[in-house]
Design a protein around this motif. Sequence first.
Motif, PDB file in Angstrom:
ATOM      1  N   ALA A  98       0.830  -1.212   0.000  1.00 57.28           N
ATOM      2  CA  ALA A  98       0.000   0.000   0.000  1.00 57.28           C
ATOM      3  C   ALA A  98       0.861   1.257   0.000  1.00 57.28           C
ATOM      4  CB  ALA A  98      -0.937  -0.005   1.205  1.00 57.28           C
ATOM      5  N   ALA A  99       1.961   1.246   0.756  1.00 55.00           N
ATOM      6  CA  ALA A  99       2.863   2.398   0.777  1.00 55.00           C
ATOM      7  C   ALA A  99       3.560   2.560  -0.564  1.00 55.00           C
ATOM      8  CB  ALA A  99       3.888   2.236   1.894  1.00 55.00           C
ATOM      9  N   ALA A 100       3.942   1.454  -1.177  1.00 63.56           N
ATOM     10  CA  ALA A 100       4.564   1.514  -2.496  1.00 63.56           C
ATOM     11  C   ALA A 100       3.606   2.088  -3.526  1.00 63.56           C
ATOM     12  CB  ALA A 100       5.035   0.122  -2.914  1.00 63.56           C
ATOM     13  N   ARG A 101       2.340   1.672  -3.459  1.00 60.60           N
ATOM     14  CA  ARG A 101       1.340   2.188  -4.395  1.00 60.60           C
ATOM     15  C   ARG A 101       1.205   3.699  -4.268  1.00 60.60           C
ATOM     16  NH1 ARG A 101      -0.421   0.093  -8.786  1.00 60.60           N
ATOM     17  NH2 ARG A 101       0.956   1.827  -9.233  1.00 60.60           N
ATOM     18  N   ARG A 102       1.183   4.196  -3.017  1.00 56.81           N
ATOM     19  CA  ARG A 102       1.074   5.637  -2.809  1.00 56.81           C
ATOM     20  C   ARG A 102       2.311   6.367  -3.319  1.00 56.81           C
ATOM     21  NH1 ARG A 102      -1.032   3.792   2.141  1.00 56.81           N
ATOM     22  NH2 ARG A 102       0.926   4.259   3.226  1.00 56.81           N
ATOM     23  N   ALA A 103       3.490   5.792  -3.082  1.00 54.49           N
ATOM     24  CA  ALA A 103       4.729   6.435  -3.503  1.00 54.49           C
ATOM     25  C   ALA A 103       4.833   6.521  -5.026  1.00 54.49           C
ATOM     26  CB  ALA A 103       5.928   5.680  -2.939  1.00 54.49           C
ATOM     27  N   LEU A 104       4.309   5.521  -5.706  1.00 58.33           N
ATOM     28  CA  LEU A 104       4.365   5.521  -7.169  1.00 58.33           C
ATOM     29  C   LEU A 104       3.414   6.543  -7.774  1.00 58.33           C
ATOM     30  CD1 LEU A 104       4.543   1.673  -7.815  1.00 58.33           C
ATOM     31  CD2 LEU A 104       6.414   3.330  -8.047  1.00 58.33           C
ATOM     32  N   ALA A 105       2.330   6.837  -7.085  1.00 55.21           N
ATOM     33  CA  ALA A 105       1.383   7.874  -7.507  1.00 55.21           C
ATOM     34  C   ALA A 105       0.960   7.728  -8.969  1.00 55.21           C
ATOM     35  CB  ALA A 105       1.989   9.266  -7.270  1.00 55.21           C
ATOM     36  N   GLY A 106       0.772   6.503  -9.397  1.00 59.72           N
ATOM     37  CA  GLY A 106       0.313   6.270 -10.757  1.00 59.72           C
ATOM     38  C   GLY A 106       1.385   6.370 -11.821  1.00 59.72           C
ATOM     39  N   ARG A 107       2.638   6.569 -11.425  1.00 60.23           N
ATOM     40  CA  ARG A 107       3.707   6.766 -12.416  1.00 60.23           C
ATOM     41  C   ARG A 107       4.321   5.462 -12.905  1.00 60.23           C
ATOM     42  NH1 ARG A 107       4.683  11.128  -8.777  1.00 60.23           N
ATOM     43  NH2 ARG A 107       6.077   9.812  -7.534  1.00 60.23           N
ATOM     44  N   ALA A 108       4.070   4.370 -12.216  1.00 63.15           N
ATOM     45  CA  ALA A 108       4.683   3.094 -12.594  1.00 63.15           C
ATOM     46  C   ALA A 108       3.811   1.959 -12.083  1.00 63.15           C
ATOM     47  CB  ALA A 108       6.096   2.989 -12.012  1.00 63.15           C
ATOM     48  N   ARG A 109       4.045   0.782 -12.609  1.00 60.30           N
ATOM     49  CA  ARG A 109       3.279  -0.402 -12.229  1.00 60.30           C
ATOM     50  C   ARG A 109       3.848  -1.042 -10.963  1.00 60.30           C
ATOM     51  NH1 ARG A 109      -1.574  -0.004 -14.606  1.00 60.30           N
ATOM     52  NH2 ARG A 109      -1.365   0.492 -16.826  1.00 60.30           N
ATOM     53  N   LEU A 110       2.993  -1.784 -10.269  1.00 56.98           N
ATOM     54  CA  LEU A 110       3.388  -2.405  -9.013  1.00 56.98           C
ATOM     55  C   LEU A 110       3.103  -3.903  -9.041  1.00 56.98           C
ATOM     56  CD1 LEU A 110       4.313  -2.252  -6.034  1.00 56.98           C
ATOM     57  CD2 LEU A 110       1.907  -1.788  -5.437  1.00 56.98           C
ATOM     58  N   GLY A 111       4.151  -4.701  -8.842  1.00 54.00           N
ATOM     59  CA  GLY A 111       4.010  -6.136  -8.639  1.00 54.00           C
ATOM     60  C   GLY A 111       4.389  -6.477  -7.206  1.00 54.00           C
ATOM     61  N   VAL A 112       3.786  -7.540  -6.678  1.00 51.61           N
ATOM     62  CA  VAL A 112       4.031  -7.943  -5.294  1.00 51.61           C
ATOM     63  C   VAL A 112       4.377  -9.425  -5.252  1.00 51.61           C
ATOM     64  CG1 VAL A 112       3.074  -8.111  -2.967  1.00 51.61           C
ATOM     65  CG2 VAL A 112       2.432  -6.191  -4.442  1.00 51.61           C
ATOM     66  N   SER A 113       5.454  -9.767  -4.563  1.00 54.41           N
ATOM     67  CA  SER A 113       5.843 -11.169  -4.385  1.00 54.41           C
ATOM     68  C   SER A 113       5.013 -11.773  -3.261  1.00 54.41           C
ATOM     69  CB  SER A 113       7.337 -11.255  -4.042  1.00 54.41           C
ATOM     70  OG  SER A 113       8.115 -10.767  -5.101  1.00 54.41           O
ATOM     71  N   CYS A 114       4.382 -12.911  -3.546  1.00 52.53           N
ATOM     72  CA  CYS A 114       3.466 -13.538  -2.597  1.00 52.53           C
ATOM     73  C   CYS A 114       3.772 -15.028  -2.457  1.00 52.53           C
ATOM     74  CB  CYS A 114       2.015 -13.359  -3.052  1.00 52.53           C
ATOM     75  SG  CYS A 114       1.476 -11.641  -3.201  1.00 52.53           S
ATOM     76  N   HIS A 115       3.468 -15.554  -1.246  1.00 52.22           N
ATOM     77  CA  HIS A 115       3.714 -16.968  -0.975  1.00 52.22           C
ATOM     78  C   HIS A 115       2.524 -17.656  -0.332  1.00 52.22           C
ATOM     79  CE1 HIS A 115       7.540 -14.719  -0.936  1.00 52.22           C
ATOM     80  NE2 HIS A 115       7.997 -15.763  -1.605  1.00 52.22           N
ATOM     81  N   VAL A 116       1.578 -16.873   0.164  1.00 52.84           N
ATOM     82  CA  VAL A 116       0.392 -17.407   0.834  1.00 52.84           C
ATOM     83  C   VAL A 116      -0.818 -16.566   0.425  1.00 52.84           C
ATOM     84  CG1 VAL A 116       1.663 -18.353   2.810  1.00 52.84           C
ATOM     85  CG2 VAL A 116       0.827 -15.990   2.877  1.00 52.84           C
ATOM     86  N   PRO A 117      -2.026 -17.091   0.597  1.00 54.33           N
ATOM     87  CA  PRO A 117      -3.222 -16.336   0.188  1.00 54.33           C
ATOM     88  C   PRO A 117      -3.352 -14.980   0.870  1.00 54.33           C
ATOM     89  CG  PRO A 117      -3.776 -18.643   0.525  1.00 54.33           C
ATOM     90  CD  PRO A 117      -2.368 -18.474   1.007  1.00 54.33           C
ATOM     91  N   GLU A 118      -2.914 -14.869   2.115  1.00 51.27           N
ATOM     92  CA  GLU A 118      -3.025 -13.584   2.814  1.00 51.27           C
ATOM     93  C   GLU A 118      -2.210 -12.492   2.125  1.00 51.27           C
ATOM     94  OE1 GLU A 118      -4.120 -16.871   5.445  1.00 51.27           O
ATOM     95  OE2 GLU A 118      -2.328 -16.496   4.218  1.00 51.27           O
ATOM     96  N   GLU A 119      -1.060 -12.863   1.593  1.00 53.34           N
ATOM     97  CA  GLU A 119      -0.245 -11.885   0.871  1.00 53.34           C
ATOM     98  C   GLU A 119      -0.893 -11.506  -0.455  1.00 53.34           C
ATOM     99  OE1 GLU A 119       4.139 -13.104   2.669  1.00 53.34           O
ATOM    100  OE2 GLU A 119       3.493 -13.921   0.731  1.00 53.34           O
ATOM    101  N   LEU A 120      -1.538 -12.447  -1.107  1.00 52.86           N
ATOM    102  CA  LEU A 120      -2.278 -12.125  -2.324  1.00 52.86           C
ATOM    103  C   LEU A 120      -3.415 -11.160  -2.020  1.00 52.86           C
ATOM    104  CD1 LEU A 120      -2.450 -15.689  -3.902  1.00 52.86           C
ATOM    105  CD2 LEU A 120      -1.243 -13.731  -4.888  1.00 52.86           C
ATOM    106  N   ALA A 121      -4.091 -11.374  -0.903  1.00 50.55           N
ATOM    107  CA  ALA A 121      -5.180 -10.474  -0.511  1.00 50.55           C
ATOM    108  C   ALA A 121      -4.655  -9.075  -0.224  1.00 50.55           C
ATOM    109  CB  ALA A 121      -5.911 -11.035   0.710  1.00 50.55           C
ATOM    110  N   ASP A 122      -3.497  -8.986   0.444  1.00 48.54           N
ATOM    111  CA  ASP A 122      -2.897  -7.684   0.721  1.00 48.54           C
ATOM    112  C   ASP A 122      -2.517  -6.972  -0.573  1.00 48.54           C
ATOM    113  OD1 ASP A 122      -3.170  -8.074   3.431  1.00 48.54           O
ATOM    114  OD2 ASP A 122      -1.071  -8.644   3.759  1.00 48.54           O
ATOM    115  N   ALA A 123      -1.979  -7.732  -1.536  1.00 45.28           N
ATOM    116  CA  ALA A 123      -1.605  -7.140  -2.822  1.00 45.28           C
ATOM    117  C   ALA A 123      -2.831  -6.580  -3.531  1.00 45.28           C
ATOM    118  CB  ALA A 123      -0.906  -8.186  -3.687  1.00 45.28           C
ATOM    119  N   ARG A 124      -3.904  -7.338  -3.522  1.00 45.52           N
ATOM    120  CA  ARG A 124      -5.141  -6.869  -4.156  1.00 45.52           C
ATOM    121  C   ARG A 124      -5.661  -5.607  -3.461  1.00 45.52           C
ATOM    122  NH1 ARG A 124      -8.072 -11.018  -3.155  1.00 45.52           N
ATOM    123  NH2 ARG A 124      -9.137 -10.157  -1.335  1.00 45.52           N
ATOM    124  N   ALA A 125      -5.684  -5.620  -2.133  1.00 44.81           N
ATOM    125  CA  ALA A 125      -6.195  -4.477  -1.381  1.00 44.81           C
ATOM    126  C   ALA A 125      -5.357  -3.226  -1.603  1.00 44.81           C
ATOM    127  CB  ALA A 125      -6.243  -4.816   0.109  1.00 44.81           C
TER     128      ALA A 125
END
Length: 222
Positions: A98-125
């Motif tokens: 979420a902090a990375a998304r705010r810092a990018l401010a729409g200027r670049a794409r964001l990918g998130v490394s995930c290993h469990v469903p909870e991390e996937l949910a955090d990435a989506r949120a």
Amino acid sequence: MEPAVAPFTPPRLLLVTDGLGDIARLRAIVAAAIAGGVRAVQLREPRWPARQLAVAAVELAPVVHAVGGVLYVNDRVDIAAAGLCDGVQVGHRSLPPAAARRALAGRARLGVSCHVPEELADARAAGADFALLAPVWATASKPGHPGLGAARAGAWTLDAGLPVLWLGGVSPERILAVRELPAALRPAGFAVRGALCGARDVAAAAAALAAAVACTLDAAAG
């Protein structure tokens, strides 16, 4: 107002560099992978300081962009926010998504490394553009980990709510085996490290992977 961003298409085949820190070797691997059909590169060099990573991104971005590809950096949100590449991949050592998304401010794409469903949910949120799910298959980079297996990875991918790429032990044979899964359980793409960075003929290895990806994902789309 945030800058307008073109519609996102997740990478179908993403080269993740292996972090050995040899820029000459890296140039050769990226060039050969592109010749073989790779159109997305993640610059993952955790030992490099920000300035060295930024210089490499500036050098490699035109090479990737020349074929309509995209360049991501690993971890360094500041480099992506500065416009030196197309996006950033964050993990457990990086800024929270979420902090990375705010810092990018729409200027670049964001990918998130995930290993469990909870991390996937955090990435989506957090509004991430895609997630890397790993390790799907056994891989030398995760000794002792058997891998999630395609069935479990497929179930998590279905529920993720954002595009998911599979990483870990990826090979043409395993990509083709994914066709046994229902289309809804297949990933949006595959990320590869050792199968390309460790290949004797990177271009040939990339071509084989790209052909398997096309066969698997185009069949799902059809």
